[in-house]
Each structure stands twice: as structure tokens, then as C-alpha cells.
Write an enzyme that holds these catalytic residues in place. Structure first.
Site, PDB file in Angstrom:
ATOM      1  N   HIS A   1       0.772  -1.372  -0.001  1.00 22.36           N
ATOM      2  CA  HIS A   1       0.091  -0.009  -0.066  1.00 22.36           C
ATOM      3  C   HIS A   1       0.871   1.146  -0.144  1.00 22.36           C
ATOM      4  CE1 HIS A   1      -2.440   3.030   2.285  1.00 22.36           C
ATOM      5  NE2 HIS A   1      -3.181   3.098   1.049  1.00 22.36           N
TER       6      HIS A   1
HETATM    7 CA    CA Z   1       0.350  -0.338  -4.110  1.00 23.52          CA
END
Ligand code: CA
Ligand code: VJV
Ligand code: ZN
Length: 397
Positions: A189
Site C-alpha cells: 500500500h
Molecule cells: Ca500499491
């Protein structure tokens, strides 16, 4: 080699400083800056460098770094060495207890190594240079494979990232561009970039990643984290997350990427795009758990490029160096419009050929072999697309 001719009608710039490649995080550490040497070796063996403006990038200055980072953190990064760490910063010693002063994120993931500050300021300088080439209209696509270090925070190193070159580059773009779209295909992320622009509507962040709150770093980025919940905050609905499970393959990823990115561009109408191409989303990555091939990963670059919006392309993760090099060389060829012209047999000679022996001298080895079963059924992917389209309806302007 004769080289490849320049793309017609647009300019691509390559920003790099070979000094970056010489730095070591430590023997067993998964982050290997020399993957950039391998990348460059493939790019040059194909003669792609003749089709781009190549710039030797400079180190970012302290003034440039503090546009995002906290001054005491930059002071720390610029003065700490493996030798003075224990004496000057005793609270950072392993096992030190009870001290509540600055921590700066130092540890096994983000070690203090020789030349750390040079390494950081060089990869950041390359992203800033690349962004400026775009804002000055000297370049339409600017590439910095040494950048893309999306986890770094204002005053904290995180996940192999010390300086957030992406945030610094976007800040440059924002001097001239009203709206910047950030897209992140690293398997992790893009939390640092999301956090930095959490409260503004001038940057839309979109990360595709493996998501498992408990077991996969950094544990953030669920589907419903879309910006500040208070609706008066301009950043509301300007962070988008595509949480995925293990084993996603080319066909699913490509369909999902285009189904999400297309509507984002149509709705948000960015005037510049930053694409983080972390190669740890490839199959056979040492840390990742997806099953993408070089072609599937590259198709994201082709798709974003097709919108003809000023584009900054950066690297990121990628822990099987030979495949990182294959992917980024292929993606360089996409940027210059030469991907159809390359012979998929790597034109490499000794001493570099042996690095590619495992899969053979091809640009496109099969990486999808099912180390991870695809745990992303079509119904799950469709529900993501529906949710993202729903979220985009809240976005106005
Ligand atoms: Ca990513
Ligand atoms: O999962 C974590 C954090 C821990 C604590 C520290 N130990 C070493 C690992 C578990 C919870 N960190 C992740 C960080 C991933 C960063 C990805 C960066 C990017 O690709 O998104 C952008 C460039 C993690 N996963 C694997 C490792 N750390 C890891 C670190 C090592 C290691 C082996 C694995 C550090 C040193 C050594 N081996 C020798
Ligand atoms: Zn990653």
C-alpha cells in the site's frame, strides 16, 4: 548497436545517477540498489537510451527535502552513520527502553548504512528533476527507476523508504498542475503518499495492493479508506484503495486496472499523472504474493500512457532483481513506444548474461506459475469496481 529512434511527437526523459546503485542496505536485506544497474544494462543493450533525453540527476538539497520532511529528521539522516549511531543516538540502540524521543523509524527494515544520505538525496533529486522536466514542458514522460519510495513519512523512515521522493515530486507538479493523479501498482500500500495528500483534493491517490491488516505490511489501505471522513475536508473521497488477495494474475489485474483507472481519469481529469511501478507485484518476487508476468505489469504502463497526459514514472519495490530489471526495461520500451520492436531474446553479453540464467535469456519468462493460488474471484473484483465507481460519484469539480 544502432539504437532505437526517438518517439514521434513526444519526448521521454530518463533521470538517474549511477552512484545510487552502489549503496548497500546490508547483505541479506531484500532491497538491492544494484537492480538499477541490471535495468540500465538491459535498456542500453537494446539501444533504448538513444531514444530518450538522458539526464545525470543531482542530489536534492536540504531545502528541497524539507518541503515535505521535518527538519530534525533530515538533520538526523544527514548526520547519522553506522559508526556514530550508538554514541550520538543511544535511544536508537537495539533494546533501549523508556526513551520517548524521536525514533525516525530506524531498524531492520530501514537500517543506517554507509552513504545513506547520499543515497536518499540522489534518488529524491532524480524524481524532483523528472517532475521539473514535465512542468517545463521539456518532457512528456519522465522516468526515475531509483524513486518510488512510497512509505516514507514526514519524520519517519518506513518499509525501506527514508525520503518520500514521490511526495516531493508531486509538490513540484502542484506548482503548475491543478490536479495530479497518483497510481501505485507496487504490491504494498502506498501509505506515505496517501497520508501526505490526505487533506487535499488536488491529488487523487490510488493504490493497488495486497491487503491483510494483520499479516501484510503496512496493514493499511482497505477499500473504504477514501479520505477524511469529515465532509468539509477537501481531501474527502480523494484517496482510493484497491485491496487484493494473493495470486492475482495478468488477466484479472489488467481488467481491474483499466476498470478502475479509466473512470478515475475520466472523473478527476488529472493534468499530470505519477505512476509508481513497484515490481514486487510480479510473480516469483521474494516478498510479494501476486502472479503477474512482465507483460501484465507493463500493460498498466501502456494503459496510463494511452491517455497522453504528462507522466512521471517511478520504480519502487521489487525483490527478485533480474525480474525487476526485465520489467523496468520493458516498461522503458513502452514509454518510448518501442515495445513492439524489441527482440524478446535479451541482447546481453557477459558479464551480465549470467544474472538471467535462471529463466534463460528472455525478456518475458513465465512468472505466473502458481506459487500463490488466485484468491481473487471475479465476483470480488466486480465488487471492487462497483465500490470505486460509487466513491467517484462523491467527487465533484
Ligand atoms: Ca500499491
Ligand atoms: O513486515 C515488515 C515489518 C516487520 C518488522 C521488521 N522485520 C524485519 C520484518 C517484519 C513488520 N516489513 C516489511 C516491509 C516491506 C517494505 C516494502 C517496500 C516497498 O516495496 O513497498 C517499497 C520500496 C518487510 N517485508 C519483508 C521484510 N520487511 C524483510 C526485511 C528484512 C529482511 C527480510 C525481510 C530486513 C533485513 C533483512 N532481511 C536481513
Ligand atoms: Zn512493495
Amino acid at each position: 548497436r544502432n539504437g532505437i529512434s526517438r518517439p514521434k511527437g513526444y519526448t521521454v526523459s530518463w533521470h538517474a545517477n549511477p552512484e545510487v546503485e552502489k549503496h548497500h542496505f546490508g547483505m541479506a536485506h531484500p532491497m538491492k540498489p544494484w537492480r538499477l544497474t541490471l535495468t540500465k544494462e538491459i535498456v542500453m543493450a537494446y539501444g533504448m537510451h538513444t531514444a530518450m533525453d538522458t539526464h545525470l540527476s543531482r542530489a536534492a538539497t536540504v531545502e528541497e527535502l524539507v518541503e515535505f520532511h521535518k527538519e530534525d529528521y533530515i538533520d538526523f539522516l544527514s548526520s547519522v552513520t553506522p559508526q556514530n549511531l550508538a554514541t550520538n543516538y543511544p535511544w536508537l540502540k537495539p533494546g533501549a527502553v523508556g526513551y520517548s524521543g524521536p525514533f525516525f523509524g530506524v531498524g531492520e527494515d530501514c537500517p543506517i548504512f554507509d552513504g545513506l544520505f547520499e543515497y536518499c538525496s540522489l534518488y529524491a533529486g532524480a524524481s524532483i528533476d523528472a517532475a521539473r522536466k514535465l512542468t517545463s514542458h521539456q518532457s512528456d514522460i519522465a522516468i526515475n527507476w531509483s524513486g518510488g519510495l512510497h512509505h516514507a513519512k514526514k519524520a519517519e523512515a518506513s518499509g525501506f523508504c527514508y525520503i518520500n521522493d514521490i511526495v516531493l515530486a508531486i509538490l513540484q507538479l502542484l506548482r503548475h498542475h491543478p490536479r495530479v493523479l497518483y497510481i501505485d501498482i507496487d504490491v504494498h500500500h502506498g501509505d506515505g503518499v496517501e497520508q501526505a495528500f490526505w487533506s487535499t483534493d488536488r491529488v487523487l491517490t490510488l493504490s493497488f495492493h495486497k491487503y491483510d491488516k494483520e499479516t501484510f505490511f503496512p496493514g493499511t489501505g482497505p477499500l473504504d479508506d477514501t479520505g477524511p471522513t469529515h465532509p468539509d475536508n477537501p481531501g474527502a473521497h480523494h484517496s482510493l484503495n484497491v485491496p487484493l488477495n494473493d495470486g492475482i494474475d495478468d488477466v484479472s489485474y489488467q481488467w481491474l486496472f483499466e476498470s478502475v483507472v479509466g473512470p478515475c481519469i475520466d472523473t478527476y481529469r488529472p493534468t499530470a499523472i505519477v505512476l509508481q511501478c513497484g515490481a514486487d507485484s510480479l510473480g516469483h518476487d521474494r516478498l510479494g504474493c501476486f502472479n503477474l508476468n512482465i507483460q501484465g505489469h507493463g500493460s498498466c504502463v501502456s494503459y496510463v500512457k494511452s491517455f497522453k497526459i504528462p507522466l512521471l514514472v517511478v520504480g519502487g519495490g521489487g525483490y527478485t532483481p533480474r525480474n525487476v530489471a526485465r520489467a523496468w526495461a520493458h516498461e522503458t520500451s513502452i514509454c518510448i513506444g518501442a515495445d513492439k520492436d524489441l527482440d524478446p531474446t535479451l541482447p546481453l553479453h557477459t558479464p551480465f548474461r549470467h544474472h538471467f540464467a535462471e529463466e534463460g535469456p528472455t525478456l518475458f519468462p513465465p512468472l505466473h506459475a502458481t506459487r500463490f493460488e488466485n484468491k481473487n474471484p471475479r465476483t470480488y473484483l466486480e465488487s471492487i469496481v462497483t465500490a470505486i465507481r460509487e466513491q467517484l460519484r462523491y467527487m465533484h469539480g
